[in-house]
Design a protein around this motif. Structure first.
Motif, PDB file in Angstrom:
ATOM      1  N   GLN A 117       9.186  -9.267 -19.484  1.00  0.00           N
ATOM      2  CA  GLN A 117       8.385  -9.714 -18.755  1.00  0.00           C
ATOM      3  C   GLN A 117       6.879  -9.737 -19.618  1.00  0.00           C
ATOM      4  O   GLN A 117       6.851  -8.947 -20.498  1.00  0.00           O
ATOM      5  N   ASP A 161       2.551 -11.329 -19.214  1.00  0.00           N
ATOM      6  CA  ASP A 161       1.482 -11.800 -18.313  1.00  0.00           C
ATOM      7  C   ASP A 161       0.605 -12.839 -19.259  1.00  0.00           C
ATOM      8  O   ASP A 161       0.991 -12.909 -20.494  1.00  0.00           O
ATOM      9  N   ARG A 162      -0.394 -13.381 -18.551  1.00  0.00           N
ATOM     10  CA  ARG A 162      -0.969 -14.590 -19.084  1.00  0.00           C
ATOM     11  C   ARG A 162      -2.022 -13.888 -20.404  1.00  0.00           C
ATOM     12  O   ARG A 162      -2.521 -14.333 -21.411  1.00  0.00           O
ATOM     13  N   LEU A 221      -0.977 -11.600 -13.363  1.00  0.00           N
ATOM     14  CA  LEU A 221      -1.898 -10.485 -14.124  1.00  0.00           C
ATOM     15  C   LEU A 221      -2.157  -9.505 -13.236  1.00  0.00           C
ATOM     16  O   LEU A 221      -2.136  -9.798 -11.905  1.00  0.00           O
TER      17      LEU A 221
END
Length: 227
Positions: free
Chosen positions: A161, A163-164, A198
Motif C-alpha cells: 500500500q 498514499d499520495r 492520506l
C-alpha cells in the motif's frame, strides 16, 4: 498539495533513459515490480546498469530485460540459477558485464548509500578474488575489506500500500530490498497494490517514508487480484 501518484506505469518510468542505473527490488520474484519492468522494456531504453538480488528468473522481470538486450551491466549476488538462461547466454557471449557482490555486502553497500556514508569496511570477501585490488584493514584482530556505496539513478520497487505522499507498507517477504533501495536512489518509483487515502496508513507501521519516494503507481486491477 503533494501528490506523487501517477496514472500509469508508462508515465511512472517515462524519465528513465539510455544509460541509467536502476535498482530493482525483489528476492527472486517476491516483491518484484513486474509491471514497472514491463513498462521499462516497452519504453525501449537500453545500456542500463541493473542492481538486483539476482540476474533474472525464467522469462520475466530482469530476465526479460536481459533477453531484450537492454542491460549493459548487472550488479547482483546470484547471477546463475537453474532458470537464469538469458543471463548465462548473454554473459558467455560477452554482451553483459557482471559485478558479483555477496548478498550481505550488496545490502550493506546500498544501505550505506542511503545513509550518506562514504564507504564501509566488511569482513565478507577478505582473502578471496572479490577483494583483489581493494583496500583492506585489520580492525580489532579481524580483517576487513573497504567497499563503496551503491547508488542509482532510479529504484523500481513494489509495496502493498501507498498514499499520495509516497508513504509505503509492504507485504511480508516482499519487503526485502525495497526500503534500502528507496533510500539509495535519486528517484524512487513504487508500484503498489493499493493507493489508500492520506491518513489511512498507521504511522507506526509505515516502513518507507514518503520523503524517499518520488512516484507511486497502482497495479492494474487484474494483476493485483492474483499477485
Amino acid at each position: 498539495m503533494i501528490d506523487k501518484t501517477v496514472p500509469t506505469v508508462e508515465a511512472a518510468v517515462a524519465e528513465i533513459s539510455d544509460g541509467a542505473s536502476v535498482m530493482i527490488g525483489g528476492f527472486g520474484t517476491a516483491g518484484m515490480p513486474d509491471e514497472l519492468i514491463d513498462a521499462l522494456i516497452a519504453r525501449g531504453v537500453g545500456d542500463l546498469t541493473i542492481i538486483n538480488n539476482n540476474a533474472g528468473n525464467g522469462e520475466h522481470g530482469v530476465a526479460a530485460l536481459i533477453r531484450e538486450g537492454r542491460v549493459r551491466k548487472i550488479i547482483c549476488s546470484f547471477p546463475r540459477q537453474s532458470d537464469s538462461h538469458h543471463f548465462d547466454a548473454a554473459f558467455r557471449a560477452g554482451k553483459i558485464e557482471l559485478e558479483l557482490v555477496p548478498q550481505g555486502n550488496l545490502a550493506a553497500r546500498i544501505h550505506a548509500a542511503g545513509a550518506g556514508l562514504g564507504a564501509i569496511f566488511t569482513p565478507t570477501g577478505f582473502g578471496t578474488q572479490l577483494a583483489e585490488g581493494k583496500e583492506t584493514r585489520l580492525i580489532d584482530g579481524r580483517h576487513y575489506v573497504l567497499e563503496y556505496p551503491i547508488q542509482a539513478d532510479f529504484a523500481l520497487i513494489k509495496a502493498e500500500q501507498g498514499d499520495r505522499w509516497g508513504n509505503l507498507v509492504y507485504r511480508k517477504t516482499a519487503r526485502n530490498f525495497g526500503p534500502i533501495m528507496a533510500m539509495a536512489a535519486r528517484t524512487t518509483i513504487a508500484q503498489v497494490r493499493h493507493i489508500v487515502p492520506l491518513g489511512a496508513l498507521d504511522p507506526e507501521v509505515i516502513v518507507t517514508p514518503g520523503i524517499f519516494v518520488q512516484r507511486v503507481v497502482e497495479s492494474a486491477p487484474a494483476l493485483a487480484a492474483v499477485a
